[in-house]
Design a protein around this motif. Structure first.
Motif, PDB file in Angstrom:
ATOM      1  N   LEU A 108     -15.675 -11.223 -28.181  1.00 51.03           N
ATOM      2  CA  LEU A 108     -14.507 -10.488 -28.659  1.00 51.03           C
ATOM      3  C   LEU A 108     -13.782  -9.768 -27.512  1.00 51.03           C
ATOM      4  CD1 LEU A 108     -15.848  -8.987 -32.013  1.00 51.03           C
ATOM      5  CD2 LEU A 108     -14.118 -10.777 -31.733  1.00 51.03           C
ATOM      6  N   LEU A 109     -14.543  -9.205 -26.573  1.00 45.81           N
ATOM      7  CA  LEU A 109     -13.918  -8.495 -25.468  1.00 45.81           C
ATOM      8  C   LEU A 109     -13.470  -9.437 -24.346  1.00 45.81           C
ATOM      9  CD1 LEU A 109     -16.005  -5.204 -25.138  1.00 45.81           C
ATOM     10  CD2 LEU A 109     -13.802  -5.577 -26.239  1.00 45.81           C
ATOM     11  N   ARG A 110     -13.821 -10.702 -24.450  1.00 46.31           N
ATOM     12  CA  ARG A 110     -13.332 -11.711 -23.510  1.00 46.31           C
ATOM     13  C   ARG A 110     -12.563 -12.801 -24.243  1.00 46.31           C
ATOM     14  NH1 ARG A 110     -15.665 -12.782 -18.746  1.00 46.31           N
ATOM     15  NH2 ARG A 110     -13.872 -14.192 -18.619  1.00 46.31           N
ATOM     16  N   TRP A 111     -11.877 -12.389 -25.322  1.00 38.82           N
ATOM     17  CA  TRP A 111     -11.208 -13.358 -26.177  1.00 38.82           C
ATOM     18  C   TRP A 111     -10.103 -14.107 -25.442  1.00 38.82           C
ATOM     19  CZ3 TRP A 111     -12.598 -16.074 -29.972  1.00 38.82           C
ATOM     20  CH2 TRP A 111     -11.678 -16.750 -30.780  1.00 38.82           C
ATOM     21  N   ASP A 112      -9.544 -13.503 -24.408  1.00 40.51           N
ATOM     22  CA  ASP A 112      -8.524 -14.194 -23.625  1.00 40.51           C
ATOM     23  C   ASP A 112      -9.060 -15.495 -23.035  1.00 40.51           C
ATOM     24  OD1 ASP A 112     -10.279 -12.659 -22.096  1.00 40.51           O
ATOM     25  OD2 ASP A 112      -8.866 -12.502 -20.427  1.00 40.51           O
ATOM     26  N   TYR A 162     -15.204 -23.953 -27.501  1.00 45.41           N
ATOM     27  CA  TYR A 162     -16.517 -24.584 -27.477  1.00 45.41           C
ATOM     28  C   TYR A 162     -17.515 -23.784 -26.634  1.00 45.41           C
ATOM     29  CZ  TYR A 162     -14.410 -26.307 -23.140  1.00 45.41           C
ATOM     30  OH  TYR A 162     -13.773 -26.384 -21.929  1.00 45.41           O
ATOM     31  N   GLU A 163     -17.018 -22.861 -25.794  1.00 50.43           N
ATOM     32  CA  GLU A 163     -17.890 -22.036 -24.975  1.00 50.43           C
ATOM     33  C   GLU A 163     -18.474 -20.849 -25.757  1.00 50.43           C
ATOM     34  OE1 GLU A 163     -19.063 -21.813 -21.808  1.00 50.43           O
ATOM     35  OE2 GLU A 163     -18.391 -23.823 -21.304  1.00 50.43           O
ATOM     36  N   ILE A 164     -17.962 -20.605 -26.956  1.00 48.17           N
ATOM     37  CA  ILE A 164     -18.419 -19.446 -27.727  1.00 48.17           C
ATOM     38  C   ILE A 164     -19.912 -19.515 -28.003  1.00 48.17           C
ATOM     39  CG2 ILE A 164     -18.258 -18.293 -29.975  1.00 48.17           C
ATOM     40  CD1 ILE A 164     -15.274 -18.901 -29.963  1.00 48.17           C
ATOM     41  N   ILE A 165     -20.405 -20.705 -28.322  1.00 40.96           N
ATOM     42  CA  ILE A 165     -21.835 -20.834 -28.640  1.00 40.96           C
ATOM     43  C   ILE A 165     -22.680 -21.108 -27.397  1.00 40.96           C
ATOM     44  CG2 ILE A 165     -21.361 -21.618 -30.985  1.00 40.96           C
ATOM     45  CD1 ILE A 165     -22.012 -24.472 -30.024  1.00 40.96           C
ATOM     46  N   ALA A 166     -22.058 -21.288 -26.246  1.00 39.41           N
ATOM     47  CA  ALA A 166     -22.798 -21.626 -25.013  1.00 39.41           C
ATOM     48  C   ALA A 166     -23.304 -20.358 -24.333  1.00 39.41           C
ATOM     49  CB  ALA A 166     -21.915 -22.445 -24.079  1.00 39.41           C
ATOM     50  N   PHE A 167     -24.165 -19.598 -25.039  1.00 37.67           N
ATOM     51  CA  PHE A 167     -24.659 -18.339 -24.490  1.00 37.67           C
ATOM     52  C   PHE A 167     -25.540 -18.558 -23.266  1.00 37.67           C
ATOM     53  CE2 PHE A 167     -27.654 -19.781 -27.682  1.00 37.67           C
ATOM     54  CZ  PHE A 167     -28.877 -19.649 -27.041  1.00 37.67           C
ATOM     55  N   TRP A 168     -26.045 -19.804 -23.078  1.00 38.51           N
ATOM     56  CA  TRP A 168     -26.857 -20.100 -21.909  1.00 38.51           C
ATOM     57  C   TRP A 168     -26.030 -20.108 -20.625  1.00 38.51           C
ATOM     58  CZ3 TRP A 168     -26.161 -23.194 -26.162  1.00 38.51           C
ATOM     59  CH2 TRP A 168     -25.275 -24.269 -26.028  1.00 38.51           C
ATOM     60  N   HIS A 169     -24.706 -20.080 -20.779  1.00 39.19           N
ATOM     61  CA  HIS A 169     -23.831 -19.950 -19.614  1.00 39.19           C
ATOM     62  C   HIS A 169     -23.634 -18.488 -19.227  1.00 39.19           C
ATOM     63  CE1 HIS A 169     -21.847 -24.125 -20.497  1.00 39.19           C
ATOM     64  NE2 HIS A 169     -23.050 -24.210 -19.961  1.00 39.19           N
ATOM     65  N   GLY A 170     -24.296 -17.597 -19.929  1.00 37.19           N
ATOM     66  CA  GLY A 170     -24.136 -16.169 -19.670  1.00 37.19           C
ATOM     67  C   GLY A 170     -23.164 -15.554 -20.663  1.00 37.19           C
ATOM     68  N   GLY A 171     -23.237 -14.236 -20.791  1.00 38.24           N
ATOM     69  CA  GLY A 171     -22.302 -13.553 -21.673  1.00 38.24           C
ATOM     70  C   GLY A 171     -22.964 -12.888 -22.866  1.00 38.24           C
ATOM     71  N   ILE A 180     -27.303 -12.351 -31.509  1.00 34.38           N
ATOM     72  CA  ILE A 180     -26.021 -12.728 -32.120  1.00 34.38           C
ATOM     73  C   ILE A 180     -24.981 -11.637 -31.894  1.00 34.38           C
ATOM     74  CG2 ILE A 180     -24.856 -13.211 -34.313  1.00 34.38           C
ATOM     75  CD1 ILE A 180     -27.521 -14.457 -35.274  1.00 34.38           C
ATOM     76  N   GLY A 181     -25.387 -10.382 -32.094  1.00 32.74           N
ATOM     77  CA  GLY A 181     -24.462  -9.268 -31.892  1.00 32.74           C
ATOM     78  C   GLY A 181     -24.008  -9.153 -30.443  1.00 32.74           C
ATOM     79  N   ALA A 182     -24.942  -9.373 -29.506  1.00 35.48           N
ATOM     80  CA  ALA A 182     -24.603  -9.291 -28.082  1.00 35.48           C
ATOM     81  C   ALA A 182     -23.583 -10.361 -27.706  1.00 35.48           C
ATOM     82  CB  ALA A 182     -25.869  -9.448 -27.241  1.00 35.48           C
ATOM     83  N   ARG A 183     -23.741 -11.544 -28.290  1.00 34.86           N
ATOM     84  CA  ARG A 183     -22.806 -12.627 -27.985  1.00 34.86           C
ATOM     85  C   ARG A 183     -21.432 -12.374 -28.596  1.00 34.86           C
ATOM     86  NH1 ARG A 183     -21.541 -16.003 -24.057  1.00 34.86           N
ATOM     87  NH2 ARG A 183     -20.621 -17.945 -24.797  1.00 34.86           N
ATOM     88  N   LEU A 184     -21.401 -11.953 -29.857  1.00 34.53           N
ATOM     89  CA  LEU A 184     -20.122 -11.716 -30.532  1.00 34.53           C
ATOM     90  C   LEU A 184     -19.337 -10.604 -29.843  1.00 34.53           C
ATOM     91  CD1 LEU A 184     -21.142 -11.948 -34.305  1.00 34.53           C
ATOM     92  CD2 LEU A 184     -19.807 -13.597 -32.981  1.00 34.53           C
ATOM     93  N   TYR A 185     -20.019  -9.552 -29.450  1.00 34.59           N
ATOM     94  CA  TYR A 185     -19.384  -8.430 -28.758  1.00 34.59           C
ATOM     95  C   TYR A 185     -18.738  -8.912 -27.465  1.00 34.59           C
ATOM     96  CZ  TYR A 185     -19.187  -3.725 -26.583  1.00 34.59           C
ATOM     97  OH  TYR A 185     -18.803  -2.556 -25.986  1.00 34.59           O
ATOM     98  N   TYR A 186     -19.484  -9.697 -26.703  1.00 34.33           N
ATOM     99  CA  TYR A 186     -18.981 -10.211 -25.429  1.00 34.33           C
ATOM    100  C   TYR A 186     -17.778 -11.125 -25.643  1.00 34.33           C
ATOM    101  CZ  TYR A 186     -19.025 -12.244 -20.737  1.00 34.33           C
ATOM    102  OH  TYR A 186     -18.677 -12.653 -19.478  1.00 34.33           O
ATOM    103  N   ASP A 233     -18.275  -5.249 -15.588  1.00 34.12           N
ATOM    104  CA  ASP A 233     -18.293  -4.708 -16.945  1.00 34.12           C
ATOM    105  C   ASP A 233     -17.089  -5.176 -17.759  1.00 34.12           C
ATOM    106  OD1 ASP A 233     -20.560  -3.303 -17.670  1.00 34.12           O
ATOM    107  OD2 ASP A 233     -20.001  -1.556 -16.496  1.00 34.12           O
ATOM    108  N   LEU A 234     -17.297  -5.261 -19.071  1.00 28.89           N
ATOM    109  CA  LEU A 234     -16.205  -5.567 -19.977  1.00 28.89           C
ATOM    110  C   LEU A 234     -15.245  -4.388 -20.023  1.00 28.89           C
ATOM    111  CD1 LEU A 234     -18.321  -7.144 -22.853  1.00 28.89           C
ATOM    112  CD2 LEU A 234     -16.885  -8.368 -21.216  1.00 28.89           C
ATOM    113  N   MET A 235     -13.974  -4.695 -20.248  1.00 26.57           N
ATOM    114  CA  MET A 235     -12.940  -3.664 -20.206  1.00 26.57           C
ATOM    115  C   MET A 235     -12.231  -3.545 -21.548  1.00 26.57           C
ATOM    116  SD  MET A 235     -13.182  -2.604 -17.077  1.00 26.57           S
ATOM    117  CE  MET A 235     -11.671  -1.629 -16.955  1.00 26.57           C
ATOM    118  N   VAL A 236     -11.773  -2.349 -21.840  1.00 27.70           N
ATOM    119  CA  VAL A 236     -10.858  -2.093 -22.957  1.00 27.70           C
ATOM    120  C   VAL A 236      -9.639  -1.436 -22.320  1.00 27.70           C
ATOM    121  CG1 VAL A 236     -10.466  -0.873 -25.115  1.00 27.70           C
ATOM    122  CG2 VAL A 236     -12.728  -1.808 -24.618  1.00 27.70           C
ATOM    123  N   GLY A 237      -8.614  -2.227 -22.084  1.00 29.97           N
ATOM    124  CA  GLY A 237      -7.471  -1.744 -21.326  1.00 29.97           C
ATOM    125  C   GLY A 237      -7.881  -1.470 -19.898  1.00 29.97           C
TER     126      GLY A 237
END
Length: 317
Positions: free
Chosen positions: A66-70, A77-86, A58-64, A283-287
């Motif tokens: 949040l950093l890909r909120w755009d 609807y893709e938020i819960i689709a962790f089987w798509h990767g992320g 759950i934490g791994a998904r939420l983190y991903y 990798d996920l980016m912050v700025g």
């Protein structure tokens, strides 16, 4: 390369999932055995590990997310689709630690539990990277990328790669990457001017991995047949080395609960992830900065302070 072992109807036995199942069983076997030798209840330890595992997902998904909120703000609807990767490992660590702590804080000292479990978490992280290889994800930048572009704290690779595509008038997507690959195979000298410097595109390391078009893995969709740094193998090997060192301390009864194993885990994984992420293309980016670099710095700092203060406490009796 081969994301699943077999497929029956809509069911797939994915190698990624299998690797983590294997890692959990290995960890449970040795940790429960060790808990019993320390006169702890193996059943309770098992429950803590399982609860922490699901909290980590759950934490791994939420983190991903949040950093890909755009992206996810446009496709909720893709938020819960962790089987798509992320899934992001740093979010998994945070989620797993918090869940395990909340579940077990009345029964066990936090450092006792973390010292008992973390060596096999690092081992499991190494095993899981083979699943990334099977999926063709968590891949590195093309091996033709000059080292000076890779080894920057600020991630300038996307900007550099845009200049590469513009210089050779490459179309977007797989077509452009395969065209570039063909130019390289024809032994053409490819020169790029970037930030007032001249770079040559060539094979800087001989161990790049090429991904086929079958299954459309992320590495192929991004870079076509260009060889990329096998960052999943870099991290796998380093995780195994780190886990071996931690297990050496883990076997000593007097080390469990001291916090040194926990501190070393934080330092080891911070250094490993910080190093490997310089090669990563996804990798996920912050700025302008890579999120794993920021988190890795925090992990190393916490790990170092933990060992320092635990040692000082021990020296003071």
């Amino acid at each position: 390369m081969f994301p699943y072992l077999f497929k029956i109807g809509n069911f797939e036995l994915r190698i990624y999932s299998l690797m983590y199942i294997i890692a959990i069983f290995i960890g449970l076997f040795f940790i429960k055995k060790r808990a019993k030798s320390l006169h702890q209840d193996p059943g309770i330890i098992e429950n803590i590990i399982i609860v922490s595992f699901f909290g980590g997902i759950i934490g791994a998904r939420l983190y991903y997310v949040l950093l890909r909120w755009d992206f996810y703000s446009q496709y909720p609807y893709e938020i819960i689709a962790f089987w798509h990767g992320g899934l992001a490992i740093h979010g998994g660590l945070i989620g797993g630690v918090l869940t395990g702590y909340l579940y077990a804080w009345k029964r066990y000292n936090f450092l006792y539990l973390s010292d008992l479990i973390l060596p096999f978490l690092l081992l499991g992280q190494g095993i899981g990277r083979f699943g990334n290889f099977a999926n063709g994800e968590a891949h590195g930048v093309p091996t033709i990328t000059p080292p000076d572009i890779i080894f920057r704290f600020k991630n300038i690779f996307p900007e550099f790669w845009r200049v590469v595509k513009s210089t050779f008038n490459l179309p977007d997507g797989v077509e452009g990457m395969n065209l570039l690959n063909s130019m390289l195979e024809q032994k053409k000298v490819l020169i790029v001017e970037f930030q007032n410097r001249v770079y040559e595109l060539k094979e800087y390391v001989p161990f790049g991995v090429r991904f086929p078009s079958k299954y459309n893995p992320p590495a192929y969709l991004e870079f076509g047949y260009l060889p990329v740094h096998p960052t999943f193998f870099y991290e796998m090997i380093l995780n195994f080395i780190g886990a071996a060192i931690l297990i050496y301390f883990w076997k000593k009864d007097e080390q469990i609960g001291k916090g040194v194993i926990t501190g070393l885990y934080l330092i080891f994984y911070g250094v490993i992830r910080g190093f490997v992420t310089t090669f990563r293309a996804d990798d996920l980016m912050v700025g302008y900065f890579r999120a794993p670099h920021i988190v890795s710095f925090v992990l190393i700092l916490i790990g170092g302070l933990l060992i320092y203060f635990r040692k000082m406490r021990g020296n003071n009796g």
